[in-house]
Design a protein around this motif. Structure first.
Motif, PDB file in Angstrom:
ATOM      1  N   VAL A 449      -3.380  31.038 -31.253  1.00  0.00           N
ATOM      2  CA  VAL A 449      -2.307  31.159 -30.265  1.00  0.00           C
ATOM      3  C   VAL A 449      -2.043  29.834 -29.565  1.00  0.00           C
ATOM      4  N   ASN A 450      -3.059  29.007 -29.437  1.00  0.00           N
ATOM      5  CA  ASN A 450      -2.977  27.807 -28.597  1.00  0.00           C
ATOM      6  C   ASN A 450      -2.482  26.566 -29.332  1.00  0.00           C
ATOM      7  N   VAL A 451      -1.662  26.735 -30.357  1.00  0.00           N
ATOM      8  CA  VAL A 451      -1.160  25.600 -31.139  1.00  0.00           C
ATOM      9  C   VAL A 451      -0.392  24.612 -30.265  1.00  0.00           C
ATOM     10  N   PHE A 452       0.393  25.102 -29.320  1.00  0.00           N
ATOM     11  CA  PHE A 452       1.204  24.240 -28.456  1.00  0.00           C
ATOM     12  C   PHE A 452       0.535  23.981 -27.114  1.00  0.00           C
ATOM     13  N   GLY A 453      -0.761  24.208 -27.027  1.00  0.00           N
ATOM     14  CA  GLY A 453      -1.468  24.002 -25.768  1.00  0.00           C
ATOM     15  C   GLY A 453      -2.117  25.289 -25.306  1.00  0.00           C
ATOM     16  N   PRO A 454      -2.930  25.218 -24.250  1.00  0.00           N
ATOM     17  CA  PRO A 454      -3.696  26.398 -23.818  1.00  0.00           C
ATOM     18  C   PRO A 454      -2.805  27.508 -23.277  1.00  0.00           C
ATOM     19  N   ARG A 455      -2.795  28.625 -23.981  1.00  0.00           N
ATOM     20  CA  ARG A 455      -2.116  29.835 -23.509  1.00  0.00           C
ATOM     21  C   ARG A 455      -3.143  30.936 -23.234  1.00  0.00           C
ATOM     22  N   ILE A 456      -4.192  30.961 -24.071  1.00  0.00           N
ATOM     23  CA  ILE A 456      -5.324  31.852 -23.832  1.00  0.00           C
ATOM     24  C   ILE A 456      -6.533  30.975 -23.523  1.00  0.00           C
ATOM     25  N   GLU A 457      -7.059  31.100 -22.327  1.00  0.00           N
ATOM     26  CA  GLU A 457      -8.255  30.373 -21.948  1.00  0.00           C
ATOM     27  C   GLU A 457      -9.414  31.354 -21.855  1.00  0.00           C
ATOM     28  N   VAL A 458     -10.399  31.153 -22.695  1.00  0.00           N
ATOM     29  CA  VAL A 458     -11.599  31.986 -22.670  1.00  0.00           C
ATOM     30  C   VAL A 458     -12.589  31.318 -21.723  1.00  0.00           C
ATOM     31  N   GLU A 459     -12.773  31.929 -20.573  1.00  0.00           N
ATOM     32  CA  GLU A 459     -13.575  31.312 -19.514  1.00  0.00           C
ATOM     33  C   GLU A 459     -15.052  31.230 -19.875  1.00  0.00           C
ATOM     34  N   GLU A 460     -15.726  30.254 -19.222  1.00  0.00           N
ATOM     35  CA  GLU A 460     -17.175  30.164 -19.377  1.00  0.00           C
ATOM     36  C   GLU A 460     -17.870  31.345 -18.691  1.00  0.00           C
ATOM     37  N   ARG A 461     -17.247  31.832 -17.609  1.00  0.00           N
ATOM     38  CA  ARG A 461     -17.813  33.027 -16.966  1.00  0.00           C
ATOM     39  C   ARG A 461     -17.759  34.190 -17.936  1.00  0.00           C
ATOM     40  N   SER A 462     -18.722  35.050 -17.866  1.00  0.00           N
ATOM     41  CA  SER A 462     -18.776  36.178 -18.789  1.00  0.00           C
ATOM     42  C   SER A 462     -17.693  37.192 -18.459  1.00  0.00           C
ATOM     43  N   PRO A 463     -17.257  37.984 -19.455  1.00  0.00           N
ATOM     44  CA  PRO A 463     -16.310  39.062 -19.170  1.00  0.00           C
ATOM     45  C   PRO A 463     -16.812  40.004 -18.078  1.00  0.00           C
ATOM     46  N   GLU A 464     -18.117  40.219 -18.041  1.00  0.00           N
ATOM     47  CA  GLU A 464     -18.688  41.115 -17.024  1.00  0.00           C
ATOM     48  C   GLU A 464     -18.525  40.538 -15.627  1.00  0.00           C
ATOM     49  N   ALA A 465     -18.705  39.227 -15.499  1.00  0.00           N
ATOM     50  CA  ALA A 465     -18.552  38.597 -14.190  1.00  0.00           C
ATOM     51  C   ALA A 465     -17.095  38.634 -13.722  1.00  0.00           C
ATOM     52  N   LEU A 466     -16.169  38.373 -14.645  1.00  0.00           N
ATOM     53  CA  LEU A 466     -14.746  38.444 -14.303  1.00  0.00           C
ATOM     54  C   LEU A 466     -14.373  39.843 -13.834  1.00  0.00           C
ATOM     55  N   LEU A 467     -14.861  40.854 -14.544  1.00  0.00           N
ATOM     56  CA  LEU A 467     -14.528  42.233 -14.205  1.00  0.00           C
ATOM     57  C   LEU A 467     -15.122  42.621 -12.863  1.00  0.00           C
ATOM     58  N   LYS A 468     -16.377  42.244 -12.614  1.00  0.00           N
ATOM     59  CA  LYS A 468     -17.020  42.595 -11.340  1.00  0.00           C
ATOM     60  C   LYS A 468     -16.261  42.002 -10.161  1.00  0.00           C
ATOM     61  N   GLU A 469     -15.840  40.748 -10.282  1.00  0.00           N
ATOM     62  CA  GLU A 469     -15.078  40.111  -9.207  1.00  0.00           C
ATOM     63  C   GLU A 469     -13.797  40.890  -8.916  1.00  0.00           C
TER      64      GLU A 469
END
Length: 741
Positions: A449-469
């Motif tokens: 997806v990111n051929v033209f630059g970052p559109r999807i950024e997969v964070e270093e934080r875990s999915p669990e941490a993102l969800l808890k926040e």
């Protein structure tokens, strides 16, 4: 508009043709890109400056700005032997610098005047930057949301698509193509590109002529009838011959049957790609294309490098080369370039005409009018400007995903995020943000997806941490608004998907937010219809906002907080699952139709595991208010051939808000010589009703509205009974019948 009569050529062009060598004529058929911008294909032209000086270039694209274009134009005018100016093209798909909603979103406004204004604004901005030719509008019909380029279309319907095509052509071209604020339009992709098999981009297309003429060709013809100056060929084959080399398509149909007198350009290297289709080497396919009626070769340089040899070998004639060159030169003449090659190169215009306050205000309005309210559980929307609002989701503060696919001339850094828009519009509310999830957790998918630059950024934080926040924030808030869906390049060119549901990372977020028990509003962003049966069953409100453009956040906030009552209607059917695709409202009945109540019966046309009906029908869209339809009537019960008939209905606003409604008229030809669709859109009218107001709306059916292309491709209407349906979407229930004598 385009006004050249093929029998009355332009004297200045004819005089120039007499001075030109064969090589110079071939040079005018060559369209190059020097690179430097966002490429629309894999190839970038080489030695462009030298080729311009040698008279080997008819036009450029991928170069913009008065100063840069002037350099290129001066090379052509001052340093080539005959001084022929260049066409300067660009892909201005949904706005130039002031981007507005993707075309699928804009079409959901069902507002032809707004669409025309949008095109006029785009033309003003693009011409201020030196551009005089636009590779738009794209008028392909698409009934397969797996195909990523459905984002660039007006959806599935030939009638609505035709009206949209006409509005965009007239908006770009105005009444005078030599005016400094108008552009040559280029209708694309001719033809049938939206019917690619399996929804896979660039794939084969195979359909009957009857289906072509009745369901897929009308928007192209409407654009030609509106005066479009140029046409771009498609990548696919038609009856086994690629469009770029298809003489039946480009000469017999487009020029002879439809009377088109503009010029035809290939899509990006589509001439060369006929080699991979299996039609021969570069010389063979270049010869095929020229003889078929192609006038200009985009980037591939097949004409430039092989036509002289083909002429020497007697495979093409000078008359064929001259005809193609003539049409390109005529476009330049009509654009006023021979009179003044620098007419589009006023260095003061960019600051005066681009990204102005007025332009951004129009973009904001266009976006708000494109949004479709899919569901409003417990009348959650509009929200009040008060309390604590949790704004959650991977698209809630993602500036790079606001413009949408195919916005190469836009700058996402100038876009308003949803978080910014909420704070701008709901200044008295306490708005707190959490990302909640990644758009996707799959790094391999993100890489594609990111051929033209970052559109999807997969964070270093875990999915669990993102969800808890996100959940911690939601639990302390009064209401949750979650912005979810597709990144911009998850739809668009070369962005086909076999799974068009919301990615699992976001599905998990949505379910968890609903489980908090807080009221949840889904703001759904995508470039295509999505399969959302699970989300639709949840106790949520759902607002579909497409990819709204540079004013995205402000426009979304305008609707969420009730400053504008949503009025958009879907222009493409939303399936329950991908197994229903292709799915569209004007399907045929079959000889064994399923029961209307969709109760399963063996030996009927139905599925074992799903209803036939879509999740959301074509034309669907809710409002913060409610509308009641009544008293449908016709001014005649019987009409003769060539007569019109008027259909009148009463609409009442029975809710608590002022609102706009798109009144839709569908027609069923009950008996005819070829199998008819169950119903077809044949008229619509968008009206504003104040709270408690009642209006009579009259839509006239004209003689052509009763016609179709029969088995011999004659455009006819046949005597018999017709049934009219009027309502708020393609499932309209009010009906009357009349007879055509």
């Amino acid at each position: 508009m385009w006004t050249i009569n093929a029998q009355e050529r332009i004297p200045e062009v004819e005089a120039l043709l007499r001075k030109m060598t064969l090589e110079e004529k071939i040079g005018q058929l060559n369209l190059l890109t020097p690179g430097g911008g966002v490429a629309t294909g894999e190839v970038v032209s080489k030695n462009v400056e030298a080729k311009i000086k040698a008279g080997q270039v008819g036009g450029l694209f991928g170069v913009a700005g008065p100063d840069k274009v002037r350099v290129a134009q001066e090379l052509a005018v001052k340093e080539s032997r005959l001084g022929i100016p260049l066409l300067i093209g660009s892909d201005v798909i949904h706005g130039y610098k002031t981007t507005y909603p993707i075309p699928l979103g804009l079409s959901a406004s069902w507002d032809m005047d707004l669409m025309k204004q949008a095109a006029q604004m785009a033309a003003r901005e693009a011409t201020a930057d030196g551009i005089n030719w636009n590779f738009s509008p794209m008028v392909d019909i698409s009934r397969d949301p797996r195909w990523g380029r459905i984002a660039e279309t007006a959806g599935e319907d030939p009638y609505l698509g035709s009206k949209t095509a006409e509005a965009m052509v007239k908006g770009y071209q105005g009444s005078d193509l030599a005016a400094a604020h108008t552009l040559l339009a280029c209708v694309k992709h001719f033809a049938l590109y939206g019917a690619a098999e399996a929804g896979r981009d660039y794939h084969s297309v195979d359909m009957s002529k009857i289906k072509m003429f009745n369901q897929y060709l009308p928007p192209y013809k409407a654009a030609v009838d509106a005066g479009a100056a140029s046409v771009m060929t498609s990548f696919n084959d038609i009856d086994g011959v690629p469009a770029t080399g298809n003489k039946w398509l480009l000469t017999d149909l487009l020029r002879k049957r439809w009377g088109f007198d503009g010029f035809v350009v290939s899509d990006y290297t589509s001439l060369n790609e006929m080699i991979a289709h299996g039609l021969g080497d570069l010389q063979a396919v270049s010869t095929l294309a020229l003889k078929a009626g192609l006038d200009m070769d985009m980037v591939g340089e097949g004409f430039l490098t092989t036509l002289k040899k083909s002429f020497d070998e007697g495979k093409v004639t000078e008359a064929e080369i001259t005809d193609a060159c003539r049409r390109v030169l005529e476009a330049k003449y009509i654009s006023g370039l021979f009179d003044d090659p620098y007419r589009y190169l006023d260095s003061k215009r960019p600051e005066k005409d681009i990204l102005t306050k007025e332009n951004r205000a129009l973009a904001r309005k266009l976006a708000a009018h494109s949004f479709v309210l899919l569901k409003n559980h417990n009348d959650m929307l509009p929200l009040g400007n008060k309390g604590k609002i949790a704004l959650i989701g991977p698209l809630a503060d993602s500036r790079e995903n606001m413009l949408g696919t195919w916005a190469p001339t836009g700058d996402f850094n100038l876009a308003v995020t949803v978080l910014e828009g909420f704070k701008n519009v709901a200044s008295e509310a306490n708005i707190q943000y959490a990302k909640g999830s990644n758009i996707s957790n799959d790094p391999e998918f993100a890489k594609k997806v990111n051929v033209f630059g970052p559109r999807i950024e997969v964070e270093e934080r875990s999915p669990e941490a993102l969800l808890k926040e996100a959940l911690d924030l939601a639990k302390t808030s009064d209401v949750v608004v979650t912005v979810v869906g597709e990144a911009t390049e998850m739809s668009g060119e070369a962005a086909s998907r076999t799974d068009i549901s919301i990615p699992d990372s976001q599905k998990k977020l949505i379910r968890a937010l609903v489980d908090t028990g807080k009221p949840v509003v889904l703001v759904l962003m995508s470039g295509r219809p999505l399969t959302i049966p699970e989300e639709f069953e949840l106790p949520v409100a759902i607002l579909q906002v497409w990819h709204p453009g540079v004013e995205a956040g402000n426009a979304i906030a305008d609707v969420v907080f009730g400053d504008y009552n949503p009025s958009g209607k879907l222009t493409a059917t939303w399936p329950r699952n991908v197994g229903q695709i292709p799915i569209y409202h004007s399907a045929k009945n079959t000889g064994r139709p399923a029961p209307e109540n969709e109760e399963f019966q063996k030996f009927k046309s139905n599925y074992l595991d799903s209803p036939n009906s879509p999740l959301l029908p074509f034309g669907y869209g809710l409002s913060y208010t409610t509308f009641e339809y009544s008293n449908l009537r016709l001014n005649k019960e019987t009409i003769g051939q060539g007569e019109s008939i008027s259909v009148t209905v009463t609409i009442a606003n029975t809710g608590d808000y002022d609102g706009e409604e798109v009144v839709q008229l569908y027609l069923r030809d009950v008996v005819r010589s070829i199998t008819p669709p169950k119903r077809e859109l044949k008229g619509f009218q968008k009206i504003l009703l104040k709270k408690g107001e009642r209006k009579e709306v009259t839509i006239t059916l004209f003689p052509d509205d009763l016609k179709f292309y029969n088995s011999t491709l004659e455009f006819v209407s046949e005597p018999g009974e017709f049934e009219v349906f009027v309502g708020t979407d393609s499932d309209a229930q009010l009906s009357k019948t009349f007879t055509l004598k």
